[in-house]
Each structure stands twice: as structure tokens, then as C-alpha cells.
Design a protein around this motif. Structure first.
Motif, PDB file in Angstrom:
ATOM      1  N   LEU A  78      -3.616  40.673  35.916  1.00 28.12           N
ATOM      2  CA  LEU A  78      -3.591  39.212  36.109  1.00 28.12           C
ATOM      3  C   LEU A  78      -4.546  38.490  35.155  1.00 28.12           C
ATOM      4  CD1 LEU A  78      -2.690  36.743  37.834  1.00 28.12           C
ATOM      5  CD2 LEU A  78      -4.618  37.239  39.366  1.00 28.12           C
ATOM      6  N   ILE A  79      -5.760  39.054  34.999  1.00 24.29           N
ATOM      7  CA  ILE A  79      -6.792  38.342  34.241  1.00 24.29           C
ATOM      8  C   ILE A  79      -6.340  38.052  32.793  1.00 24.29           C
ATOM      9  CG2 ILE A  79      -9.182  38.476  33.379  1.00 24.29           C
ATOM     10  CD1 ILE A  79      -9.855  39.887  36.066  1.00 24.29           C
ATOM     11  N   PRO A  80      -5.845  39.047  32.062  1.00 20.59           N
ATOM     12  CA  PRO A  80      -5.377  38.703  30.704  1.00 20.59           C
ATOM     13  C   PRO A  80      -4.153  37.785  30.708  1.00 20.59           C
ATOM     14  CG  PRO A  80      -4.993  41.041  31.194  1.00 20.59           C
ATOM     15  CD  PRO A  80      -5.807  40.491  32.313  1.00 20.59           C
ATOM     16  N   LYS A 104      -9.183  29.449  30.814  1.00 21.91           N
ATOM     17  CA  LYS A 104     -10.461  30.142  30.929  1.00 21.91           C
ATOM     18  C   LYS A 104     -10.507  30.696  32.356  1.00 21.91           C
ATOM     19  CE  LYS A 104     -15.260  28.764  30.863  1.00 21.91           C
ATOM     20  NZ  LYS A 104     -15.478  28.312  32.177  1.00 21.91           N
ATOM     21  N   VAL A 105     -10.839  31.983  32.493  1.00 25.88           N
ATOM     22  CA  VAL A 105     -10.735  32.621  33.809  1.00 25.88           C
ATOM     23  C   VAL A 105     -12.118  33.010  34.333  1.00 25.88           C
ATOM     24  CG1 VAL A 105      -9.705  34.552  35.089  1.00 25.88           C
ATOM     25  CG2 VAL A 105      -8.485  33.563  33.145  1.00 25.88           C
ATOM     26  N   GLN A 115     -10.413  31.842  39.327  1.00 25.11           N
ATOM     27  CA  GLN A 115     -10.286  30.439  38.948  1.00 25.11           C
ATOM     28  C   GLN A 115      -9.761  30.349  37.528  1.00 25.11           C
ATOM     29  OE1 GLN A 115     -13.367  27.865  40.136  1.00 25.11           O
ATOM     30  NE2 GLN A 115     -13.160  26.481  38.406  1.00 25.11           N
ATOM     31  N   ALA A 116      -8.717  29.554  37.335  1.00 31.15           N
ATOM     32  CA  ALA A 116      -8.179  29.333  35.988  1.00 31.15           C
ATOM     33  C   ALA A 116      -8.414  27.867  35.615  1.00 31.15           C
ATOM     34  CB  ALA A 116      -6.685  29.651  35.970  1.00 31.15           C
ATOM     35  N   THR A 117      -9.106  27.646  34.499  1.00 30.75           N
ATOM     36  CA  THR A 117      -9.447  26.274  34.093  1.00 30.75           C
ATOM     37  C   THR A 117      -8.819  25.997  32.730  1.00 30.75           C
ATOM     38  OG1 THR A 117     -11.576  26.616  35.180  1.00 30.75           O
ATOM     39  CG2 THR A 117     -11.394  24.679  33.778  1.00 30.75           C
ATOM     40  N   THR A 118      -8.263  24.822  32.555  1.00 38.85           N
ATOM     41  CA  THR A 118      -7.639  24.514  31.247  1.00 38.85           C
ATOM     42  C   THR A 118      -8.734  24.494  30.176  1.00 38.85           C
ATOM     43  OG1 THR A 118      -7.838  22.152  31.708  1.00 38.85           O
ATOM     44  CG2 THR A 118      -5.729  23.154  32.211  1.00 38.85           C
ATOM     45  N   ILE A 123      -8.568  20.039  36.720  1.00 37.37           N
ATOM     46  CA  ILE A 123      -8.393  20.918  35.553  1.00 37.37           C
ATOM     47  C   ILE A 123      -8.482  22.396  35.915  1.00 37.37           C
ATOM     48  CG2 ILE A 123      -9.199  19.183  33.883  1.00 37.37           C
ATOM     49  CD1 ILE A 123     -11.900  20.745  33.849  1.00 37.37           C
ATOM     50  N   SER A 124      -8.493  22.677  37.214  1.00 37.88           N
ATOM     51  CA  SER A 124      -8.583  24.102  37.564  1.00 37.88           C
ATOM     52  C   SER A 124      -7.714  24.448  38.765  1.00 37.88           C
ATOM     53  CB  SER A 124     -10.036  24.492  37.834  1.00 37.88           C
ATOM     54  OG  SER A 124     -10.475  23.858  39.006  1.00 37.88           O
TER      55      SER A 124
END
Ligand code: ASP
Ligand code: MG
Length: 427
Positions: A366-368, A375-376, A314-317, A350-351
Motif C-alpha cells: 500500500l505504502i508505495p 506524501k505518506v 495518512q496520505a497528503t497531497t 489536503i489529506s
């Protein structure tokens, strides 16, 4: 004409190979037989090329000797003295080709080396089988498909040159016209320079479809050790039901979501040419099996596919700003650049959430990459469950007692990302 494809399990021992003879003699039309390697030979060849590329050539040669002995034993059990000695001579020649391929492996060109070694499994198996047909006085001819299926040099996943291959395939058509059965290899082909290639693991189904399309076959039959396609993998669920008829599209969808039924590339050439595909059981050939074609009127039972060992990201602003088309296109590019296939996505205000295969190296990159702007959050070892033609009962049964992280529903399909694997009973 008809195309029959026999997989590794159907020829794993001499008894099974012998039992295929009536299927072939009873075929009602000219017949092209496409065959895989014996049993687990392809895995054994992978171990051989891996050893050779690690500079353990002696180890590789030892494994090759063992494989040669297994093939000779298989041939000896199947054939009488005179045909055994012919088959042995031919096999020894093919195993010399294997020795040469081992000696010339080059770790700097792993995929190319892989194909020179791994492509030989189908040559060995068809060599034995063609001697069995000749011993039984069946007018038949062995064809080295590397002289027919021309490809580019994307080793291990070669792309077929349809025009050239189609021209070459006329040779097979001419032999069939003489009233002979043609026996050939699945999974392999060759580049214009004469290097061997493979079409991707389990690619023999695809070869059968390619040749069927090029030669205008009436149908393809894939002979398996199970009675046709089931609505879920019997290894994962105790109470599966057999599907009598299914459409090409449905098979493509199920393969996409992880059902290990038929090599995914198989369907397109058949669908384009309206060629029916049958999946039947060689242990029980009079049973009906499954028919795959363009349109199906019968209702489907719930069709279930599982993809295990998934990662939910999940990527959140960071500033609570909305995810807009701009962000989405940047997010997609990150996945695309890292060659990560997204199995399921969902985006909210927002995600952005994506479910992907757990390829550790890619997830680690991917994570970095996402972390630069977002925010991951990560959930590892989750399972993606897909149910096409779902019923509420099937969904309840398969998700019972599981923590679910995400659920999507359309008219035909429910998809759930949940922890572990489901232990539903499918009743
Ligand atoms: N022998 C190859 C494999 O095991 C191709 C096939 O079986 O379809 O992947
Ligand atoms: Mg195989």
C-alpha cells in the motif's frame, strides 16, 4: 423446533460433554444439535495440514495419531464398554479418512487441501457425542451435514447454495418429525463434487443459523462458557456487565468493529426470518443469558470493541491541492485493488487518513502505491477503540493517558485511534 449450538469449550472434556445431556433431554421442542470440534482440535488439524503441505507427511501422520488417541481417550472416559467399542470403530474409520486427506494434500491447492483435513474435527466430536446420546437411550440420529449444506468451491470460506441445501435439509426435518434429536456438525459442508469445505473459522454459529432458517426454527441457542454477551471482552477488561437483550443490528455493528462475540455471518439468516438468538451458559443453564432479536427497548450500557494492531496511514497531497471526489475515488481503488479493508476513514482538505489491519504484506504494498501521488505518513501498532452508546465517563476512562491520533463522534458512537491498548477499568 429449536437449534442448540455447542462450541469447542463446552465439549472439551468428557465431563463437560456428559453434562450436556440434561440440556438436551429437557428441551421442550424437537431439537437439532449443531456441534463444533473438541476443544482446540481445529488448531491441531491446521498444524497437520500445514505440515503435510510442507512435505512433512510423516510429521503430519504423527500429529494425526496423537489426535486420534485424544479422541479415543475422550470416548473411553465417556462411554461404557459396548458403546465405546462402537464409537471406536466409527472413529477409526473417520481417522482413516484423515490419513487419506493427509496423503493427498497438494500445496498447490492449499485451501482445498486445508478443507479436506480441517473439516474432520466436527465429524470426530459429533461421532462421540451421538454414541453418548444412544447410550442414554435418547432417540437420536447423527447426520453428516456435508450431505446437506451444499456450497461452491471457495474453500475455507465457502458460499452456501441455499436452494439445494434447503431441499437437502428436509431430510433433517423428517427425522425431527419422528421425534428424534438430530445431532450434526457446524462449520462444514460440501461442494456438488463431494469435496469437503469449511465456512470460515468459528463458523459453527453460522451453520446453526443456516439450518434454523431452512427448517423454520423458533430459536437458536448458542451455549458458551460465559453468561451471555458482555458489554466488552472480559479478557480485556475486568469490569464488564452482561447484556440481557440486544438487537441484531447492534451485534452486527459490534462484530464489525472487532468484538469477538458471534460469527458475523450468523445474524443475517436469523434476522431475515425473525428467529431469536439466545446466548446462554452451559455451566449455569437456568440463568437468563442474552436474548438477541429485532427490536430492543431497554437502554444499553456502553458497548466496547477494540481492534488492536492497527496501522494508521495518512496520505497528503504534495502540492497542497485539495482532496476532491476524484482523488477519493482513486484512493479507494488503491485499497480495493489490494484487498485492504478500511476500518475507519477521515478526510480533510489536503489529506486522507485510514485505519487498517496490520497485514504486513498488504501494508508493504500500500505504502508505495499511495506514495506515487501522495506524501505518506504511517503510525504502526495503534488501537481502534469503538464505543457504542457511549457516555463521557466511559470515553475518558478508556482513553485516559493515551496518545490519541484520531477521534470521530456520532450520536451513538465514538471511535478513537490511539497508541497501545487501553487499560480502562470500565467503572
Ligand atoms: N471448530 C471450528 C473452529 O474452531 C468451528 C467453530 O468452532 O465454530 O473454527
Ligand atoms: Mg471450534
Amino acid at each position: 423446533m429449536l437449534v442448540y449450538k455447542f462450541g469447542g469449550a463446552s465439549i472439551a472434556d468428557a465431563g463437560r460433554m456428559a453434562a450436556l445431556l440434561p440440556l438436551i433431554t429437557e428441551a421442550k421442542e424437537p431439537l437439532l444439535v449443531v456441534m463444533s470440534a473438541l476443544g482446540k482440535t481445529t488448531n491441531a488439524l491446521e498444524a497437520i495440514v500445514n505440515a503435510a503441505c510442507k512435505d512433512q507427511k510423516e510429521e503430519a501422520m504423527g500429529l494425526a495419531k496423537k489426535l486420534e488417541q485424544q479422541h479415543l481417550d475422550h470416548a473411553m472416559k465417556l462411554l461404557n464398554d459396548s458403546y465405546y467399542s462402537k464409537a471406536r470403530n466409527a472413529l477409526q474409520g473417520h481417522f482413516e479418512a484423515l490419513a487419506l486427506a493427509i496423503q493427498t494434500t497438494d500445496p498447490k491447492h492449499y485451501d482445498r487441501s486445508y478443507d479436506q483435513v480441517v473439516s474432520l474435527g466436527e465429524i470426530f466430536s459429533t461421532c462421540i457425542f451421538s454414541h453418548w446420546l444412544l447410550q442414554n437411550n435418547l432417540a437420536s440420529e447423527w447426520i453428516d451435514i456435508r450431505n446437506v449444506i451444499r456450497t461452491d468451491d471457495t474453500f475455507r470460506d465457502a458460499v452456501v447454495d441455499w436452494d439445494q441445501s434447503q431441499k437437502n435439509a428436509q431430510e433433517i426435518g423428517a427425522i425431527l418429525n419422528q421425534g428424534k434429536v438430530v445431532i450434526t456438525q457446524g462449520f462444514i459442508g460440501a461442494t456438488a463434487d463431494g469435496l469437503s469445505v469449511t465456512l470460515g473459522r468459528e463458523g459453527s454459529d453460522y451453520t446453526a443459523a443456516i439450518l434454523a432458517a431452512m427448517l423454520g426454527a423458533a430459536s437458536v441457542t448458542i451455549w458458551k462458557d460465559v453468561e451471555g454477551l458482555q458489554n466488552a471482552d472480559p479478557k480485556q477488561f475486568p469490569n464488564t456487565v452482561k447484556i440481557n437483550e440486544i438487537s441484531y443490528n447492534e451485534v452486527i455493528e459490534m462484530a464489525f468493529y472487532g468484538a469477538q462475540i458471534i460469527h458475523p455471518k450468523t445474524i443475517k439468516p436469523l434476522q431475515n426470518n425473525g428467529i431469536r438468538l439466545y446466548v446462554k451458559c452451559f455451566l449455569n443453564p437456568t440463568r437468563e443469558g442474552t436474548m438477541i432479536q429485532q427490536e430492543v427497548t431497554a437502554a444499553y450500557p456502553p458497548l466496547i470493541a477494540l481492534k488492536e494492531n492497527q496501522v494508521l496511514i495518512q496520505a497528503t497531497t504534495r502540492d497542497f491541492s485539495f482532496i476532491t471526489e476524484d482523488n477519493l475515488s482513486a484512493l479507494y481503488s488503491i485499497f480495493h485493488d489490494l484487498k485492504i479493508k478500511i476500518n475507519l476513514i477521515q478526510n480533510a482538505a489536503i489529506s486522507f487518513v485510514a485505519c487498517i489491519d496490520n497485514r504486513e504484506d498488504r501494508v508493504a504494498a500500500l505504502i508505495p502505491a499511495l506514495g506515487e501521488n501522495y506524501k505518506v505518513t504511517v503510525n504502526e501498532k495503534v488501537t481502534l477503540l469503538t464505543i457504542r452508546h457511549y457516555t463521557p465517563e466511559a470515553v475518558d476512562d478508556l482513553t485516559k493517558g493515551r496518545q490519541t491520533f484520531l477521534r470521530q463522534e456520532t450520536r451513538k458512537t465514538v471511535q478513537v485511534v490511539m497508541d497501545g491498548s487501553p487499560v480502562g477499568s470500565l467503572q
